[in-house]
Enzyme design. Structure first.
Site, short mmCIF file in Angstrom:
data_model
loop_
_atom_site.label_atom_id
_atom_site.label_comp_id
_atom_site.label_asym_id
_atom_site.label_seq_id
_atom_site.Cartn_x
_atom_site.Cartn_y
_atom_site.Cartn_z
N THR A 45 0.97 -1.16 0.02
CA THR A 45 0.02 -0.13 0.05
C THR A 45 0.83 1.29 -0.05
O THR A 45 0.43 2.31 -0.40
CB THR A 45 -1.08 0.08 1.15
OG1 THR A 45 -0.29 -0.13 2.46
CG2 THR A 45 -2.15 -1.00 1.26
N TYR A 155 -8.62 -6.01 12.82
CA TYR A 155 -7.51 -4.99 12.84
C TYR A 155 -7.24 -4.42 14.44
O TYR A 155 -6.00 -4.27 14.66
CB TYR A 155 -7.73 -3.70 12.02
CG TYR A 155 -7.09 -2.73 11.90
CD1 TYR A 155 -5.68 -2.64 11.22
CD2 TYR A 155 -7.15 -1.24 12.50
CE1 TYR A 155 -4.78 -1.26 11.34
CE2 TYR A 155 -6.48 -0.16 12.58
CZ TYR A 155 -5.36 -0.51 11.87
OH TYR A 155 -4.46 0.65 11.70
N PHE A 215 -21.41 9.71 4.52
CA PHE A 215 -22.01 8.36 4.77
C PHE A 215 -22.85 8.75 5.87
O PHE A 215 -22.62 9.47 7.08
CB PHE A 215 -21.24 7.28 5.12
CG PHE A 215 -20.25 6.83 3.96
CD1 PHE A 215 -20.74 7.00 2.56
CD2 PHE A 215 -18.91 6.09 4.17
CE1 PHE A 215 -19.55 6.61 1.52
CE2 PHE A 215 -18.06 5.87 3.24
CZ PHE A 215 -18.53 6.13 1.94
N GLY A 285 -17.81 -2.31 10.89
CA GLY A 285 -16.82 -1.59 11.12
C GLY A 285 -16.99 -0.03 11.27
O GLY A 285 -16.09 0.70 11.46
N1 UDP Z 1 -16.70 8.50 5.53
C1 UDP Z 1 -17.60 9.23 4.87
N2 UDP Z 1 -17.58 9.27 3.27
C2 UDP Z 1 -16.59 8.66 2.65
C3 UDP Z 1 -15.44 8.19 3.62
C4 UDP Z 1 -15.68 7.87 4.74
O1 UDP Z 1 -18.82 9.81 5.37
O2 UDP Z 1 -16.49 8.93 1.60
C5 UDP Z 1 -16.84 8.54 6.97
C6 UDP Z 1 -17.06 7.14 7.56
O3 UDP Z 1 -18.41 6.78 7.54
C7 UDP Z 1 -16.54 7.36 8.85
C8 UDP Z 1 -15.37 8.52 8.80
O4 UDP Z 1 -15.86 9.10 7.61
O5 UDP Z 1 -17.46 7.70 9.87
C9 UDP Z 1 -13.98 8.31 8.88
O6 UDP Z 1 -13.69 7.25 7.94
P1 UDP Z 1 -12.24 6.82 7.65
O7 UDP Z 1 -12.37 5.41 6.81
O8 UDP Z 1 -11.49 7.97 7.12
O9 UDP Z 1 -11.85 6.20 8.96
P2 UDP Z 1 -12.01 5.59 10.34
O10 UDP Z 1 -11.94 6.55 11.26
O11 UDP Z 1 -13.41 4.96 10.14
O12 UDP Z 1 -11.08 4.54 10.52
#
Ligand code: UDP
Length: 329
Positions: A45, A155, A215, A285
């Site tokens: 990655t 994870y 989201f 998750g």
């Molecule tokens: N999220 C979102 N739109 C996106 C990507 C992520 O709303 O296109 C939201 C996701 O649902 C989460 C937050 O952003 O609540 C953080 O997501 P990320 O994958 O960056 O990290 P996490 O803290 O979940 O590991």
């Protein structure tokens, strides 16, 4: 350079996962401190583009290999005395770690080998990138290092095993270690693809003139830490004996909703065509709230993050704008 970092000058520092987002930003700081850096990465990655700027620096050594394969990791230790290790190689990203739970489990091998080689070779301190994922959906807020955990994802489980092993190596063998629980780091070089992280994703979408994909209702919260702050805290934790055998949150302590983040990005890009698209929440998750207690960070290393979200996003936005070819879908 901070006077605390003077002892890094001339030290040999191994960074596994050095071609990743945080790893490559860390290497820049280490080289600026006059350290000799061994970057170890298998580019699963991590990206070559993240480290090409260091190729001309005689203090930079690249070793390509998989940290979970003992013989390959040995290459990083065999020719030099390694003074310090940052073990940052890992399978990362909520989506990827759920799609590949067994790859996550293999990371235990890497942790084990790093600790064993470090112990045998007299490494002065091992730093480990743990994660706020160990809190899962929090049972209490703010999230305290010695508070209750609710780790559920593969994870998070592996990160906890790592933390425990690091502590065990300190108490059993006296190998100095410290586990850093990263909250949501963002900044230049972060993966902005659909496997990436929300700040990078929104900035890419905005720069490409697309709508921002929020989201759910966007009322989930995260603690966004600009990468330079994360690295300064990590380096202070490296040089401070108060963190030996400890776990420490690295965060700002100010929750931001995802909707607020999207609005901040809209504000930055000045493009009225960039609207917000509300999409269903990710399946599995998805953590709703996240906010660290940062008292240990203050107590151990006397540090508070310097970047506001606006200032950090501005710097990140500028970087993406100047590196449009690095935006990936
Ligand atoms: N999220 C979102 N739109 C996106 C990507 C992520 O709303 O296109 C939201 C996701 O649902 C989460 C937050 O952003 O609540 C953080 O997501 P990320 O994958 O960056 O990290 P996490 O803290 O979940 O590991």
């Amino acid at each position: 350079m901070k006077k605390e970092f003077a002892k890094l000058e001339g030290a040999t520092i191994l960074v596994t996962g050095g071609a990743g987002f945080v790893g490559s930003n860390l290497i820049k700081q280490l080289l600026d401190c006059g350290a000799r850096v061994i970057c170890f990465d298998n580019f699963s990655t991590g990206k070559k583009e993240n480290i090409t700027e260091f190729f001309s620096d005689s203090n930079f050594i690249l070793i390509e290999g998989d940290a979970n394969k003992k013989e390959e990791l040995f290459q990083a230790f065999k020719d030099s005395t390694v003074d310090y290790v940052f073990h940052y190689a890992a399978t990362v990203g909520v989506v990827r770690t759920i799609e590949q739970p067994l790859a996550v489990l293999h990371d235990i091998q890497g942790i084990q080998t790093i600790l064993e080689f470090s112990r045998q070779r007299g490494v002065k301190k091992v730093m480990f990138a743990s994660s706020s994922e160990v809190y899962g959906e929090p049972l209490e807020l703010p999230e305290k290092e010695d508070g209750r955990l609710n780790a559920e994802l593969p994870y998070a489980t592996v990160k906890l095993i790592g933390e425990h092993y690091l502590k065990a190596y300190y108490t059993t063998f006296g190998l100095k270690t410290c586990s850093l629980r990263f909250f949501n780091v963002y900044g230049p070089k972060q993966d902005s693809s659909s496997y990436g992280f929300v700040a990078g994703v929104f900035l890419r979408q905005a720069l490409q003139g697309n709508n921002l994909t929020v989201f759910g209702k966007g009322n989930q919260t995260r603690d966004f830490v600009y990468v330079d702050d994360n690295i300064e805290a990590s380096l202070l934790a490296l040089v401070s004996d108060s963190t030996n055998g400890k776990v420490m949150n690295i965060g700002v302590g100010k929750p931001t909703t995802i909707l607020q983040l999207a609005q901040a990005v809209q504000h930055l890009c000045h493009n009225p065509k960039v609207a917000i698209n509300f999409l269903p929440l990710r399946k599995g998750g998805e953590i709703i709230h996240r906010c660290p207690d940062i008292n240990k960070m203050k107590e151990y290393i006397n540090f508070v993050p310097q970047y506001s979200l606006e200032a950090g996003l501005q710097k990140t936005f500028e970087w993406y704008k100047n590196n449009l070819e690095r935006l990936s879908l």
